[in-house]
Design a protein around this motif. Structure first.
Motif, short mmCIF file in Angstrom:
data_model
loop_
_atom_site.label_atom_id
_atom_site.label_comp_id
_atom_site.label_asym_id
_atom_site.label_seq_id
_atom_site.Cartn_x
_atom_site.Cartn_y
_atom_site.Cartn_z
N GLU A 177 33.90 71.30 38.93
CA GLU A 177 34.93 71.22 39.54
C GLU A 177 35.70 69.63 39.29
O GLU A 177 37.63 69.90 39.52
N GLU A 178 34.87 68.42 38.63
CA GLU A 178 35.77 67.92 38.36
C GLU A 178 36.62 67.33 36.65
O GLU A 178 36.71 66.46 36.64
N ASP B 232 23.15 68.38 42.37
CA ASP B 232 24.11 69.21 42.59
C ASP B 232 25.70 68.05 42.37
O ASP B 232 26.38 68.66 42.35
N ARG B 233 25.48 66.87 42.80
CA ARG B 233 26.33 66.35 42.41
C ARG B 233 27.09 66.41 40.64
O ARG B 233 27.91 66.66 40.33
N VAL C 153 26.70 68.94 38.52
CA VAL C 153 27.52 69.74 38.57
C VAL C 153 28.71 69.84 38.70
O VAL C 153 29.77 70.37 38.86
N GLU C 154 29.21 69.68 40.55
CA GLU C 154 30.52 68.96 41.31
C GLU C 154 31.13 68.14 40.45
O GLU C 154 32.52 68.71 39.24
N LEU C 155 30.41 67.36 38.91
CA LEU C 155 31.30 66.63 38.04
C LEU C 155 31.75 67.32 37.00
O LEU C 155 33.33 66.79 36.77
#
Length: 102
Positions: A68-69, A60-61, A63-65
């Motif tokens: 999203e980032e 999950d993290r 994918v965020e990195l």
């Protein structure tokens, strides 16, 4: 285009490394450059049978990195050489399963 190691990329890799090390304290890490796609890969060597468990832990993290980032980071998990040898030996001893074609 060649990407550079920036402070946000360094922080992302450190965060992923810390999350993995909390669950696998004996893990070792190396950062390498990936080519297709171009990214920084956190190579995590862990003494487990299923390396994908490392990705499951931080997916999950990650994918965020990435999304999203927009950071070019990923994880490349692998077994320790000893664990790899044990898994290969177990596979060599396992009977072949033949599929029925009819």
């Amino acid at each position: 285009m060649t990407i550079s190691m920036t402070p946000p990329i360094q922080a992302a890799l450190a965060e992923l490394r810390q999350a993995i090390a909390q669950h696998y304290p004996a893990a070792t890490f190396e950062v390498v450059r990936g080519e297709e796609p171009e990214a920084f890969l956190l190579r995590a060597t862990v003494d487990i049978d299923e390396p994908h468990e490392v990705i499951d832990l931080v997916l999950d993290r990650l994918v965020e990195l990435q999304v999203e980032e927009e950071l070019p980071v990923s994880i490349l998990p692998r077994r320790t050489p000893e664990r790899e040898a044990a898994v290969r030996a177990a596979l060599a001893r396992a009977p072949l399963v033949r599929a029925s074609l009819g």
